[in-house]
Design a protein around this motif. Structure first.
Motif, PDB file in Angstrom:
ATOM      1  N   ILE A 264      29.475   6.582  59.511  1.00 34.41           N
ATOM      2  CA  ILE A 264      29.208   5.167  60.176  1.00 34.41           C
ATOM      3  C   ILE A 264      29.294   5.111  61.708  1.00 34.41           C
ATOM      4  CG2 ILE A 264      29.759   2.514  60.052  1.00 34.41           C
ATOM      5  CD1 ILE A 264      30.352   3.197  57.103  1.00 34.41           C
ATOM      6  N   GLY A 265      30.326   5.633  61.986  1.00 37.52           N
ATOM      7  CA  GLY A 265      30.377   5.610  63.643  1.00 37.52           C
ATOM      8  C   GLY A 265      29.472   6.505  64.360  1.00 37.52           C
ATOM      9  N   LEU A 266      29.154   7.647  63.759  1.00 35.07           N
ATOM     10  CA  LEU A 266      27.836   8.452  64.361  1.00 35.07           C
ATOM     11  C   LEU A 266      26.806   7.765  64.305  1.00 35.07           C
ATOM     12  CD1 LEU A 266      28.836  11.981  62.937  1.00 35.07           C
ATOM     13  CD2 LEU A 266      29.020  11.332  65.470  1.00 35.07           C
ATOM     14  N   ALA A 267      26.640   6.843  63.135  1.00 37.52           N
ATOM     15  CA  ALA A 267      25.245   6.136  63.128  1.00 37.52           C
ATOM     16  C   ALA A 267      25.200   4.962  64.127  1.00 37.52           C
ATOM     17  CB  ALA A 267      25.012   5.655  61.744  1.00 37.52           C
ATOM     18  N   GLU A 268      26.385   4.425  64.273  1.00 37.32           N
ATOM     19  CA  GLU A 268      26.292   3.190  65.421  1.00 37.32           C
ATOM     20  C   GLU A 268      26.254   3.722  66.554  1.00 37.32           C
ATOM     21  OE1 GLU A 268      29.983   0.951  64.812  1.00 37.32           O
ATOM     22  OE2 GLU A 268      29.191   0.092  62.756  1.00 37.32           O
ATOM     23  N   GLY A 269      26.935   4.932  67.132  1.00 35.48           N
ATOM     24  CA  GLY A 269      26.727   5.681  68.246  1.00 35.48           C
ATOM     25  C   GLY A 269      25.262   5.878  68.564  1.00 35.48           C
ATOM     26  N   SER A 270      24.640   6.501  67.656  1.00 34.51           N
ATOM     27  CA  SER A 270      23.117   6.880  67.773  1.00 34.51           C
ATOM     28  C   SER A 270      22.218   5.696  68.111  1.00 34.51           C
ATOM     29  CB  SER A 270      22.672   7.648  66.321  1.00 34.51           C
ATOM     30  OG  SER A 270      23.414   8.710  66.133  1.00 34.51           O
ATOM     31  N   ALA A 271      22.598   4.585  67.069  1.00 38.47           N
ATOM     32  CA  ALA A 271      21.828   3.428  67.383  1.00 38.47           C
ATOM     33  C   ALA A 271      22.056   2.850  68.673  1.00 38.47           C
ATOM     34  CB  ALA A 271      22.297   2.157  66.165  1.00 38.47           C
ATOM     35  N   TRP A 272      23.225   2.908  69.205  1.00 41.11           N
ATOM     36  CA  TRP A 272      23.509   2.296  70.608  1.00 41.11           C
ATOM     37  C   TRP A 272      22.824   3.024  71.675  1.00 41.11           C
ATOM     38  CZ3 TRP A 272      26.109  -2.007  72.219  1.00 41.11           C
ATOM     39  CH2 TRP A 272      26.382  -1.795  73.615  1.00 41.11           C
ATOM     40  N   THR A 273      22.862   4.424  71.347  1.00 47.37           N
ATOM     41  CA  THR A 273      22.231   5.082  72.490  1.00 47.37           C
ATOM     42  C   THR A 273      20.620   5.116  72.553  1.00 47.37           C
ATOM     43  OG1 THR A 273      23.628   6.789  72.062  1.00 47.37           O
ATOM     44  CG2 THR A 273      21.883   7.481  73.253  1.00 47.37           C
ATOM     45  N   TYR A 274      20.004   4.818  71.465  1.00 45.69           N
ATOM     46  CA  TYR A 274      18.398   4.921  71.268  1.00 45.69           C
ATOM     47  C   TYR A 274      17.940   3.551  71.325  1.00 45.69           C
ATOM     48  CZ  TYR A 274      18.966   9.754  70.716  1.00 45.69           C
ATOM     49  OH  TYR A 274      19.226  11.202  70.766  1.00 45.69           O
TER      50      TYR A 274
END
Length: 74
Positions: free
Chosen positions: A19-29
């Motif tokens: 979930i943390g990686l998904a949120e980081g990816s969403a924030w980045t893109y």
């Protein structure tokens, strides 16, 4: 109670990581990015122009004004 629910702790760690990686990816893109650029410009005065110390400052202010940069950025 810990004996009965021990497997929940094993599942929560990888799930939290994903979930943390998904949120980081969403924030980045998804979040808009701010692009910056630098340019080196040479200012050559015209034949009839008189060079004063303030002339370059006023030219720089004209180049970096919001109106000029907005016209170039559009």
């Amino acid at each position: 109670m810990l004996r009965r629910w021990w497997w929940v702790f094993l599942v929560m760690f990888p799930l939290g990581l994903l979930i943390g990686l998904a949120e980081g990816s969403a924030w980045t893109y998804i979040i808009p990015k701010k692009y910056e650029a630098q340019a080196i410009m040479g200012i050559r005065p015209s034949q009839e122009a008189v060079l004063t110390p303030g002339s370059f400052v006023s030219e720089f202010e004209a180049i970096t004004s919001r109106e000029t940069l907005t016209a170039v950025a559009d």
